[in-house]
Write a protein that holds these residues in place. Structure first.
Motif, PDB file in Angstrom:
ATOM      1  N   ALA A 163       0.817  -1.222   0.000  1.00 42.17           N
ATOM      2  CA  ALA A 163       0.000   0.000   0.000  1.00 42.17           C
ATOM      3  C   ALA A 163       0.851   1.273   0.000  1.00 42.17           C
ATOM      4  CB  ALA A 163      -0.960  -0.009   1.178  1.00 42.17           C
ATOM      5  N   PRO A 164       1.857   1.418   0.887  1.00 37.66           N
ATOM      6  CA  PRO A 164       2.693   2.629   0.831  1.00 37.66           C
ATOM      7  C   PRO A 164       3.472   2.752  -0.476  1.00 37.66           C
ATOM      8  CG  PRO A 164       2.987   1.470   2.915  1.00 37.66           C
ATOM      9  CD  PRO A 164       2.237   0.548   2.015  1.00 37.66           C
ATOM     10  N   VAL A 165       3.786   1.628  -1.098  1.00 39.97           N
ATOM     11  CA  VAL A 165       4.480   1.658  -2.384  1.00 39.97           C
ATOM     12  C   VAL A 165       3.573   2.276  -3.443  1.00 39.97           C
ATOM     13  CG1 VAL A 165       5.579   0.253  -4.165  1.00 39.97           C
ATOM     14  CG2 VAL A 165       5.848  -0.354  -1.751  1.00 39.97           C
ATOM     15  N   TYR A 166       2.312   1.909  -3.417  1.00 39.81           N
ATOM     16  CA  TYR A 166       1.357   2.498  -4.359  1.00 39.81           C
ATOM     17  C   TYR A 166       1.248   4.008  -4.141  1.00 39.81           C
ATOM     18  CZ  TYR A 166      -0.360  -2.089  -5.915  1.00 39.81           C
ATOM     19  OH  TYR A 166      -0.480  -3.332  -6.471  1.00 39.81           O
ATOM     20  N   ILE A 167       1.272   4.437  -2.886  1.00 40.83           N
ATOM     21  CA  ILE A 167       1.220   5.876  -2.605  1.00 40.83           C
ATOM     22  C   ILE A 167       2.428   6.570  -3.209  1.00 40.83           C
ATOM     23  CG2 ILE A 167       1.281   7.614  -0.774  1.00 40.83           C
ATOM     24  CD1 ILE A 167      -0.266   5.655   0.989  1.00 40.83           C
ATOM     25  N   ARG A 168       3.587   5.978  -3.025  1.00 45.54           N
ATOM     26  CA  ARG A 168       4.820   6.550  -3.587  1.00 45.54           C
ATOM     27  C   ARG A 168       4.736   6.629  -5.103  1.00 45.54           C
ATOM     28  NH1 ARG A 168      10.727   3.522  -3.281  1.00 45.54           N
ATOM     29  NH2 ARG A 168      11.749   4.763  -4.900  1.00 45.54           N
ATOM     30  N   MET A 169       4.090   5.687  -5.730  1.00 46.73           N
ATOM     31  CA  MET A 169       3.967   5.667  -7.183  1.00 46.73           C
ATOM     32  C   MET A 169       2.820   6.530  -7.682  1.00 46.73           C
ATOM     33  SD  MET A 169       4.591   1.552  -7.703  1.00 46.73           S
ATOM     34  CE  MET A 169       4.481   1.602  -9.498  1.00 46.73           C
ATOM     35  N   GLY A 170       2.045   7.126  -6.766  1.00 45.16           N
ATOM     36  CA  GLY A 170       0.916   7.953  -7.159  1.00 45.16           C
ATOM     37  C   GLY A 170      -0.326   7.162  -7.527  1.00 45.16           C
ATOM     38  N   ARG A 171      -0.350   5.889  -7.216  1.00 43.16           N
ATOM     39  CA  ARG A 171      -1.497   5.032  -7.538  1.00 43.16           C
ATOM     40  C   ARG A 171      -2.434   4.996  -6.331  1.00 43.16           C
ATOM     41  NH1 ARG A 171       1.438  -0.337  -9.840  1.00 43.16           N
ATOM     42  NH2 ARG A 171      -0.720  -1.099  -9.687  1.00 43.16           N
ATOM     43  N   MET A 172      -3.150   6.096  -6.103  1.00 44.88           N
ATOM     44  CA  MET A 172      -3.939   6.250  -4.897  1.00 44.88           C
ATOM     45  C   MET A 172      -5.106   5.264  -4.827  1.00 44.88           C
ATOM     46  SD  MET A 172      -2.368   8.336  -3.122  1.00 44.88           S
ATOM     47  CE  MET A 172      -1.048   9.523  -3.304  1.00 44.88           C
ATOM     48  N   ASP A 173      -5.777   5.035  -5.929  1.00 45.58           N
ATOM     49  CA  ASP A 173      -6.900   4.095  -5.903  1.00 45.58           C
ATOM     50  C   ASP A 173      -6.422   2.689  -5.546  1.00 45.58           C
ATOM     51  OD1 ASP A 173      -8.634   6.114  -6.573  1.00 45.58           O
ATOM     52  OD2 ASP A 173      -8.580   5.694  -8.733  1.00 45.58           O
ATOM     53  N   VAL A 199      -5.403   7.524   3.380  1.00 46.32           N
ATOM     54  CA  VAL A 199      -5.220   7.359   1.940  1.00 46.32           C
ATOM     55  C   VAL A 199      -6.520   7.642   1.196  1.00 46.32           C
ATOM     56  CG1 VAL A 199      -5.762   4.895   1.738  1.00 46.32           C
ATOM     57  CG2 VAL A 199      -4.065   5.902   0.223  1.00 46.32           C
ATOM     58  N   MET A 200      -7.663   7.417   1.852  1.00 49.74           N
ATOM     59  CA  MET A 200      -8.936   7.812   1.246  1.00 49.74           C
ATOM     60  C   MET A 200      -9.024   9.325   1.098  1.00 49.74           C
ATOM     61  SD  MET A 200     -11.727   5.280   3.016  1.00 49.74           S
ATOM     62  CE  MET A 200     -11.903   3.561   2.502  1.00 49.74           C
ATOM     63  N   VAL A 201      -8.555  10.034   2.104  1.00 45.56           N
ATOM     64  CA  VAL A 201      -8.539  11.496   2.035  1.00 45.56           C
ATOM     65  C   VAL A 201      -7.619  11.970   0.923  1.00 45.56           C
ATOM     66  CG1 VAL A 201      -7.910  13.605   3.285  1.00 45.56           C
ATOM     67  CG2 VAL A 201      -9.136  11.768   4.466  1.00 45.56           C
ATOM     68  N   MET A 202      -6.469  11.340   0.815  1.00 46.53           N
ATOM     69  CA  MET A 202      -5.516  11.708  -0.241  1.00 46.53           C
ATOM     70  C   MET A 202      -6.114  11.456  -1.621  1.00 46.53           C
ATOM     71  SD  MET A 202      -2.101  10.098   1.540  1.00 46.53           S
ATOM     72  CE  MET A 202      -1.009  10.461   0.177  1.00 46.53           C
ATOM     73  N   ALA A 203      -6.834  10.355  -1.750  1.00 43.21           N
ATOM     74  CA  ALA A 203      -7.446  10.032  -3.043  1.00 43.21           C
ATOM     75  C   ALA A 203      -8.552  11.010  -3.413  1.00 43.21           C
ATOM     76  CB  ALA A 203      -7.989   8.609  -3.018  1.00 43.21           C
ATOM     77  N   ALA A 210     -17.391  10.090   3.792  1.00 43.63           N
ATOM     78  CA  ALA A 210     -18.082   9.307   4.815  1.00 43.63           C
ATOM     79  C   ALA A 210     -17.324   8.020   5.109  1.00 43.63           C
ATOM     80  CB  ALA A 210     -19.515   9.010   4.355  1.00 43.63           C
ATOM     81  N   GLU A 211     -16.802   7.368   4.072  1.00 45.73           N
ATOM     82  CA  GLU A 211     -16.037   6.138   4.276  1.00 45.73           C
ATOM     83  C   GLU A 211     -14.766   6.399   5.074  1.00 45.73           C
ATOM     84  OE1 GLU A 211     -15.562   4.864   0.184  1.00 45.73           O
ATOM     85  OE2 GLU A 211     -16.914   3.181   0.561  1.00 45.73           O
ATOM     86  N   ALA A 212     -14.064   7.494   4.742  1.00 46.68           N
ATOM     87  CA  ALA A 212     -12.849   7.829   5.472  1.00 46.68           C
ATOM     88  C   ALA A 212     -13.160   8.141   6.925  1.00 46.68           C
ATOM     89  CB  ALA A 212     -12.155   9.020   4.808  1.00 46.68           C
ATOM     90  N   GLN A 213     -14.237   8.872   7.175  1.00 45.47           N
ATOM     91  CA  GLN A 213     -14.613   9.195   8.549  1.00 45.47           C
ATOM     92  C   GLN A 213     -14.932   7.931   9.337  1.00 45.47           C
ATOM     93  OE1 GLN A 213     -17.506  12.297   8.944  1.00 45.47           O
ATOM     94  NE2 GLN A 213     -17.905  11.889  11.101  1.00 45.47           N
ATOM     95  N   ALA A 214     -15.579   6.979   8.685  1.00 43.20           N
ATOM     96  CA  ALA A 214     -15.885   5.716   9.371  1.00 43.20           C
ATOM     97  C   ALA A 214     -14.595   4.995   9.764  1.00 43.20           C
ATOM     98  CB  ALA A 214     -16.747   4.836   8.474  1.00 43.20           C
TER      99      ALA A 214
END
Length: 363
Positions: A163-173, A199-203, A210-214
């Motif tokens: 998951a953090p690797v995807y963030i580094r690559m810009g693949r947020m979804d 990561v939901m907020v970043m995306a 609502a999903e991120a808040q949950a």
């Protein structure tokens, strides 16, 4: 710099290897004069006849003397002739040498600049190889992990690693899906839920959906002191128009955090944006007036010219981030009126309204 000196020396050596045979001394010493060669050979023949006894010593000496005189006359005549002919040629050869030594390197450098790779000299070959190998190794590792997860989709730890690797690559979804799988296939953990929410907020470009808040609320249930979850829940309160609640949440988080905690500065900036003095950190922010002005500009353009569903959704989200829920709901209603004939666009507006928890704006 050293490489250029070496290349220049090699070029000069190559040019001199070509021009040296044209030098005056080399050419003159190798010019074959028929007269001098004849008399030298005649003297040698006389010496051989004397050695065989064909000529008496006195006869041989007389013959050699006569041949010697003729040789001296021939040598003197042609020495002057060679000097007269050699000086202009020497000057021409010197001019050719000068031009060759200057023009050839310049042409070589110009050609290399156009067709070569001069930038390759700015980085050591070992560094280039290491960088390329690092990129290849990184992509290979990602491919191997993805292949493993395709065969073992319930490997929660593997999803959490990638998951953090995807963030580094810009693949947020992809990062969102990876954290969702990590949460699904591993025991409940506050940090894991907080990372999922973040990561939901970043995306969503900073929107606490609502999903991120949950996810943040679940993190707080597991660990009431989770700073990341508390921070984003306070931001969600701002988006919901509950400014006083957000101020209290930020203040509590700031009071319970060590002074050197990495999130302290971000909390101070959030409080400063809400016009609450919080010491250092608020002086470098973009003021609420500037942000509100940009949002107002977008709203004016959409009202005057219309826009896409994504632009209306961005306006709704911007109002929500500013804590102006009433304007966000008004934007949702105006968007539905403007996009009434486009079912796909209406679906986009409805989805954004759900994420922003704008229940009053539902049709």
């Amino acid at each position: 710099m050293v490489i250029w000196i070496i290349l220049l020396a090699m070029t000069a050596a190559a040019v001199m290897a070509v021009l040296w045979p044209l030098s005056r001394h080399y050419a003159v010493t190798r010019q074959a004069d028929p007269d001098t060669r004849f008399y030298r050979e005649q003297i040698a023949e006389i010496e051989r006849d004397q050695a065989r006894g064909v000529l008496m010593p006195s006869e041989a000496e007389a013959a050699k003397a006569e041949a010697g005189r003729r040789l001296l006359r021939a040598t003197g005549l042609h020495g002057e002739a060679y000097a007269a002919v050699g000086e202009p040629a020497l000057r021409r050869r010197r001019a050719a040498s000068t031009l060759a030594l200057s023009i050839i390197p310049i042409l070589a450098l110009a050609t290399y600049e156009i067709y070569g790779s001069p930038q390759a000299l700015t980085q050591a070959p070992a560094a280039q190889i290491a960088q390329q190998a690092g990129n290849v190794d990184f992509m290979t590792a990602v491919a191997q992990i993805e292949s493993h997860l395709a065969k073992n989709p319930q490997d929660g730890r593997g999803w959490e690693v990638i998951a953090p690797v995807y963030i580094r690559m810009g693949r947020m979804d992809d990062a969102v899906r990876a954290y969702q799988a990590a949460v699904r296939y591993q025991p409940p953990d506050a940090d894991r839920f907080a990372n999922l929410g973040e990561v939901m907020v970043m995306a969503k470009d900073g929107l606490v959906s609502a999903e991120a808040q949950a996810a943040f609320e679940q993190a707080v249930k597991l660990d009431a002191s989770s700073p990341k979850a508390r921070f984003y829940l306070a931001r969600a309160a701002v988006q919901d128009g509950q400014v006083d609640k957000a101020k209290a949440a930020y203040a509590q988080l700031l009071a319970s955090s060590p002074p050197d905690a990495p999130w302290v500065e971000a909390v101070k900036q959030e409080l400063a944006a809400l016009d609450v003095p919080a010491g250092q950190g608020g002086e470098n922010r973009i003021g609420p007036e500037a942000i509100a002005g940009m949002v107002a500009g977008l709203a004016s353009r959409l009202e005057a010219q219309g826009g896409t569903a994504e632009e209306w959704a961005r306006l709704m989200r911007s109002y929500a981030v500013l804590g102006q829920r009433d304007k966000a709901m008004a934007a949702a209603r105006r968007a539905r009126e403007a996009l009434a004939q486009d079912s796909a666009a209406l679906k986009t507006i409805d989805t954004m309204a759900q994420e922003l928890k704008l229940t009053d704006a539902q049709p």
